[in-house]
Design a protein around this motif. Structure first.
Motif, short mmCIF file in Angstrom:
data_model
loop_
_atom_site.label_atom_id
_atom_site.label_comp_id
_atom_site.label_asym_id
_atom_site.label_seq_id
_atom_site.Cartn_x
_atom_site.Cartn_y
_atom_site.Cartn_z
N MET A 1 0.94 -1.48 0.20
CA MET A 1 0.02 0.04 0.10
C MET A 1 0.47 1.29 0.12
O MET A 1 0.55 2.61 -0.51
CB MET A 1 -0.94 -0.30 1.40
CG MET A 1 -1.71 -0.90 1.42
SD MET A 1 -3.09 -0.86 0.53
CE MET A 1 -4.00 0.46 0.64
N GLN A 2 1.70 1.08 0.83
CA GLN A 2 3.01 2.33 1.00
C GLN A 2 3.72 2.21 -0.27
O GLN A 2 3.64 3.58 -0.98
CB GLN A 2 3.69 2.14 1.98
CG GLN A 2 3.83 2.21 2.80
CD GLN A 2 4.84 2.73 4.97
OE1 GLN A 2 5.09 2.26 4.32
NE2 GLN A 2 4.42 3.11 5.64
N GLU A 3 3.48 1.50 -1.17
CA GLU A 3 4.48 1.27 -2.86
C GLU A 3 3.87 1.85 -3.34
O GLU A 3 3.74 2.97 -3.65
CB GLU A 3 5.04 0.66 -3.10
CG GLU A 3 6.25 -0.50 -2.42
CD GLU A 3 6.16 -2.16 -2.82
OE1 GLU A 3 6.13 -2.50 -3.43
OE2 GLU A 3 7.18 -2.14 -1.71
N GLU A 4 2.57 1.85 -3.12
CA GLU A 4 1.34 2.32 -4.33
C GLU A 4 0.98 4.11 -4.03
O GLU A 4 0.95 4.58 -4.68
CB GLU A 4 0.08 1.30 -4.51
CG GLU A 4 0.09 0.44 -4.43
CD GLU A 4 -1.66 -0.48 -4.16
OE1 GLU A 4 -2.54 -0.02 -4.47
OE2 GLU A 4 -1.31 -1.48 -4.71
N LEU A 5 0.65 4.22 -2.75
CA LEU A 5 0.47 5.19 -2.67
C LEU A 5 2.09 6.53 -2.55
O LEU A 5 2.16 7.41 -3.53
CB LEU A 5 0.28 5.42 -0.78
CG LEU A 5 0.17 7.04 -0.35
CD1 LEU A 5 -0.51 7.44 -0.97
CD2 LEU A 5 0.29 7.29 1.54
N GLU B 1 3.85 10.05 -9.45
CA GLU B 1 2.49 10.55 -10.37
C GLU B 1 1.51 11.74 -10.17
O GLU B 1 2.00 12.80 -11.65
CB GLU B 1 1.22 9.54 -10.76
CG GLU B 1 0.78 9.20 -11.57
CD GLU B 1 1.52 8.46 -13.04
OE1 GLU B 1 1.00 9.78 -14.08
OE2 GLU B 1 2.73 7.79 -12.63
N CYS B 2 1.43 12.14 -8.67
CA CYS B 2 0.42 13.30 -8.75
C CYS B 2 1.77 14.91 -9.29
O CYS B 2 1.30 15.90 -9.48
CB CYS B 2 0.31 12.94 -7.66
SG CYS B 2 -1.50 12.59 -7.57
N ARG B 3 2.55 14.57 -8.34
CA ARG B 3 4.01 15.23 -8.10
C ARG B 3 4.23 15.04 -9.96
O ARG B 3 4.10 16.90 -10.60
CB ARG B 3 5.42 15.11 -8.21
CG ARG B 3 5.38 15.36 -6.42
CD ARG B 3 6.46 14.94 -5.97
NE ARG B 3 6.51 14.48 -4.34
CZ ARG B 3 6.90 13.83 -3.76
NH1 ARG B 3 7.28 12.64 -5.26
NH2 ARG B 3 6.18 12.63 -3.08
N ASP C 1 3.40 19.17 -12.34
CA ASP C 1 4.79 19.84 -12.91
C ASP C 1 4.22 19.45 -14.06
O ASP C 1 4.33 21.08 -15.06
CB ASP C 1 5.98 18.99 -13.39
CG ASP C 1 6.62 18.97 -11.57
OD1 ASP C 1 6.39 19.71 -10.92
OD2 ASP C 1 7.76 17.56 -11.03
N GLU C 2 3.90 18.69 -14.69
CA GLU C 2 2.63 19.36 -16.31
C GLU C 2 2.10 19.88 -16.11
O GLU C 2 2.05 21.63 -17.11
CB GLU C 2 2.37 17.87 -17.00
CG GLU C 2 2.26 17.28 -17.87
CD GLU C 2 1.68 15.75 -18.28
OE1 GLU C 2 0.93 16.01 -19.25
OE2 GLU C 2 2.65 14.94 -18.11
N ASN C 3 1.34 20.23 -15.75
CA ASN C 3 0.32 21.51 -15.71
C ASN C 3 0.93 22.71 -15.28
O ASN C 3 -0.05 23.82 -15.84
CB ASN C 3 -0.88 21.37 -14.30
CG ASN C 3 -1.73 20.60 -14.19
OD1 ASN C 3 -2.23 19.64 -15.52
ND2 ASN C 3 -2.26 19.48 -13.08
#
Length: 188
Positions: free
Chosen positions: A1-5, A11-13, A17-19
């Motif tokens: 779960m921590q790895e997925e988090l 991915e959010c970062r 950055d893309e935004n």
């Protein structure tokens, strides 16, 4: 779960950055669009100006063409007069030559106008630059002239004062002369 988090956070970062990149690109695009709109409006005003210049040149061309037609009619009349009046042939030939020269001159002017009409766009830019330089020069001369005028006004004031002093001195000399005459008259 921590790895997925962690991967989701990563991915959010990346998305953030893309935004940010997309926002900066959007801002740059907006600035480019406003700059291009300004450039388009300037070019449209220049196009209108050149269109007006072209219309004026066309009017001049039409006027010159009418003058050429009128001169050609006059030339035909002169030829008729030459046939009718053999006695005044030399004078008529002189007038005919003048009319031909004028017709040629007007035709040459017409051709020059047609040619200059094509060159107006390039010449206009050069003329604008020359006028800007001339305007700066004239502004400088204007400042110098104003300074000169101010100096002249001061000199005029000084001269007026000197004139007043001279007139006052002249009046005083008159009164002294009259006084001396009165004393001499009283002694006689």
């Amino acid at each position: 779960m921590q790895e997925e988090l962690a991967s989701v956070m990563c991915e959010c970062r990346k998305k953030d950055d893309e935004n940010q990149n997309l926002k900066s690109q959007l801002k740059d695009t907006e600035e480019e669009r406003t700059r291009l709109q300004r450039k388009i409006s300037v070019q449209q005003s220049q196009a209108e100006k050149y269109k007006m210049l072209s219309q004026e040149a066309n009017k001049k061309c039409e006027g010159l063409q009418q003058e050429v037609v009128a001169l050609e009619k006059e030339l035909e009349n002169l030829k008729r007069v030459q046939k009718q009046a053999a006695s005044s042939q030399s004078a008529t030939e002189v007038r005919l030559n003048r009319a031909l020269e004028e017709a040629e001159r007007y035709k040459a002017e017409l051709n020059k106008l047609k040619q200059s009409n094509k060159d107006v766009a390039n010449q206009e830019l050069k003329t604008i630059e020359e006028l800007k330089a001339e305007n700066k020069k004239l502004q400088k001369q204007k400042g110098e002239l104003i300074a000169g005028f101010k100096k002249q006004l001061k000199l005029i004031d000084i001269l007026k004062r000197q004139k007043m002093h001279i007139e006052a001195a002249r009046m005083l000399s008159f009164t002294e002369e009259e006084f001396m005459k009165a004393l001499e008259w009283g002694n006689d």
